[in-house]
Design an enzyme around this catalytic site. Structure first.
Site, PDB file in Angstrom:
ATOM      1  N   GLY B 110       0.818  -1.212   0.000  1.00 18.29           N
ATOM      2  CA  GLY B 110       0.000   0.000   0.000  1.00 18.29           C
ATOM      3  C   GLY B 110       0.853   1.265   0.000  1.00 18.29           C
ATOM      4  O   GLY B 110       0.581   2.229  -0.717  1.00 18.29           O
ATOM      5  N   CYS B 111       1.895   1.237   0.815  1.00 18.05           N
ATOM      6  CA  CYS B 111       2.755   2.412   0.945  1.00 18.05           C
ATOM      7  C   CYS B 111       3.541   2.652  -0.337  1.00 18.05           C
ATOM      8  O   CYS B 111       3.789   3.795  -0.717  1.00 18.05           O
ATOM      9  CB  CYS B 111       3.700   2.232   2.125  1.00 18.05           C
ATOM     10  SG  CYS B 111       2.798   1.849   3.627  1.00 18.05           S
ATOM     11  N   THR B 112       3.914   1.584  -0.990  1.00 18.72           N
ATOM     12  CA  THR B 112       4.618   1.720  -2.257  1.00 18.72           C
ATOM     13  C   THR B 112       3.682   2.314  -3.298  1.00 18.72           C
ATOM     14  O   THR B 112       4.064   3.229  -4.042  1.00 18.72           O
ATOM     15  CB  THR B 112       5.147   0.352  -2.723  1.00 18.72           C
ATOM     16  OG1 THR B 112       6.010  -0.170  -1.712  1.00 18.72           O
ATOM     17  CG2 THR B 112       5.910   0.474  -4.022  1.00 18.72           C
TER      18      THR B 112
END
Lengths: 308, 216
Positions: B110-112
């Site tokens: 998700g953060c990527t």
């Protein structure tokens, strides 16, 4: 690296038979640095912590290719057949008890509903187990090691499952179903419970066959199987083929696939992976580029299966 | 507690709020489970909250009562190290809009996606005169590797110990099991104009913040 032999299965309804023969003489390459704080798993039977966060994880490179079509590891033995027979027997008894109980009490709706719930739960359980095996542990993980290795081989050579004989494919699940369902058969006469158990355990036991069919070619499958796949009763070839595309992080169900949309749309496994990562410091395999041992090879002996 | 319950007509209920927009143009009382202030979905049941919450988590409850940074307030200043090890203070960005996004961790899916989405829209942020700053609990070396790998043109700050996250009152998700994903848009005076929370649809943070920036 050592491959742990399967001495026994725990008393639970779910075990997936390895879909590839065990690989011998395997070299392991471990590389890359970690930026997480790995912690040992509190349950050593379930998760073995992975110590890396960047690609090129623990890589197991098989030194042998896929088994040939006439490989003995794909054939059924009398032991396999015995376990399948015993599994089926326990299921028939369970189903018979459900039907007899329903007939005696003239209450059919609840046992049938329980059976339907069992069908859904089996699909869900297949997804959870499949997700766990695909993402955590390796061949040296206690209890699950051989299955993890088997699933790894399945990702590498997915067509092999279609060459595995029936009892060979199902015997491990049948063994677990026998162990789990037999006591329920003996001790329980409730038609609702038996309705749930017979269908749930039955779907789990035959899930490897449904899985094999999902890797089949439409023209070679029985028309009834194709019809059931198209109707969404059994996991379809299209749905399951989506799981075999990198990053291999969706469509984990292998009974009917009815839970796939819910699980994927709601990112259930992504949430679980994040929780496990933050609580245990363990990264799932699907977060990294697949290594050589997970990347699918083409079947040179047969044309590539096109899903249609 | 003002709560209304409606059951949608579905075979299998949704667990997480994947489709409902969670733009918060007002003060956010973010839910750990569903990351939404005024409306949330859990198992297909819609909850409308006016103030208090029913989810049993004392630490979460404290966060919701004393959401430390609200819309209209000036958040507490901080000084954190960036991916190059340099100290960066929030006051450095005074005079221009700033997008401060708190995310769980580097190198997670998700953060990527979120970082790459900010990267891909970075020109639009620059055009709006805004800076983008990402904050997580990872150390500077992790940020450096993450920024290098995905060619991130903006600043990543290391909030080791999650001190700033707690000071700002960023709520956690899943009963505190996951650090929350929350984005703040500060105007050129340093006043919060938008708080957006969405754990599992990270790209939406970019859309919502750009929408707000274009109206500033």
């Amino acid at each position: 690296m050592s491959i742990l032999p399967q001495h026994k299965y725990p008393l639970r309804p779910l075990t997936y038979a390895p879909t590839c023969p065990r690989l011998c003489c395997i070299a392991r390459v471990t590389c890359s640095a970690t930026t997480t704080k790995p912690r040992s798993s509190q349950n050593p039977l379930v998760i073995e912590p992975r110590l890396v966060t960047t690609p090129d994880l623990v890589t197991t490179i098989p030194s042998t290719g896929p088994p040939l079509p006439n490989d003995p590891s794909l054939q059924s033995t009398w032991s396999h057949r015995g376990w399948v027979a015993s599994g089926c027997t326990t299921l028939v008894i369970s189903l018979a008890k459900a039907m007899m109980g329903a007939a005696d009490s003239h209450v059919w709706l609840e046992p049938m509903l329980a059976g339907y719930v069992g069908y859904i739960v089996a699909d869900l359980l297949s997804a959870v187990y499949h997700w766990g095996i695909d993402n955590y542990g390796d061949a040296s993980t206690p209890v699950f090691g051989s299955q993890i290795e088997g699933f790894q081989g399945h990702h590498k050579w997915p067509w092999i499952i279609t060459r595995r004989q029936f009892a060979n494919n199902l015997y491990a699940l049948a063994r677990n179903v026998t162990i789990t369902v037999l006591p329920i058969d003996i001790l329980c006469n409730d038609p609702v419970v038996q309705g749930f158990v017979s269908i749930c355990a039955g779907c789990i036991m035959f899930s490897q066959q449904f899985h094999a069919w999902s890797h089949g070619t439409k023209s070679k499958l029985p028309p009834l199987v194709v019809a059931l796949q198209d109707a969404g009763v059994l996991v379809s070839r299209l749905q399951h083929s989506a799981h075999h595309k990198p990053p291999y992080n969706s469509n984990y169900c292998i009974v009917s696939g009815v839970c796939n949309e819910f699980l994927d749309k709601n990112k259930v496994f992504e949430a679980l992976e994040m929780v496990i990562f933050f609580k245990l410091g363990v990264r799932p395999r699907s977060w990294s580029e697949p290594g050589a041992e997970w990347t699918e090879e083409t079947d040179e002996t047969h044309p590539q299966v096109t899903v249609h | 507690m003002a709560t209304s319950l409606t059951l949608p007509n579905r075979t299998l209920p949704s667990l997480f709020p994947c489709h409902t927009p969670k733009t918060q143009s007002s003060v956010s009382q973010c839910l750990p489970l569903v990351s939404k202030s005024s409306e949330s979905q859990f198992y297909g049941l819609k909850f409308s909250y006016s103030s208090s919450l029913s989810i049993p988590s004392s630490s979460y409850f404290k966060t919701s009562i004393s959401a430390k940074v609200n819309k209209g307030s000036v958040p507490p200043s901080f000084a954190l190290k960036d991916q190059d090890g340099k100290n960066v203070s929030l006051s450095k960005f005074k005079g221009k809009p700033v997008v401060v996004y708190f995310y769980p961790a580097d190198e997670t899916p998700g953060c990527t996606k979120q970082a790459c989405a900010f990267r891909d829209s970075y020109e639009k942020f620059k055009k709006a005169g805004a800076e983008v700053v990402g904050i997580s609990g990872d150390d500077t070396s992790s940020h450096k590797a993450f920024a290098k790998k995905y060619r991130l043109p903006f600043t990543l700050l290391s909030d080791e110990g999650n001190k700033v996250r707690k000071e700002w009152g960023v709520p956690s998700d899943l009963f505190g099991a996951l650090p929350g994903r929350q984005t703040y848009v500060l105007d050129k005076n340093g006043v919060v104009q938008l708080i957006y929370n969405n754990q599992f649809q990270p790209e939406k943070h970019i859309d919502e913040t750009l929408k707000l920036l274009q109206s500033l």
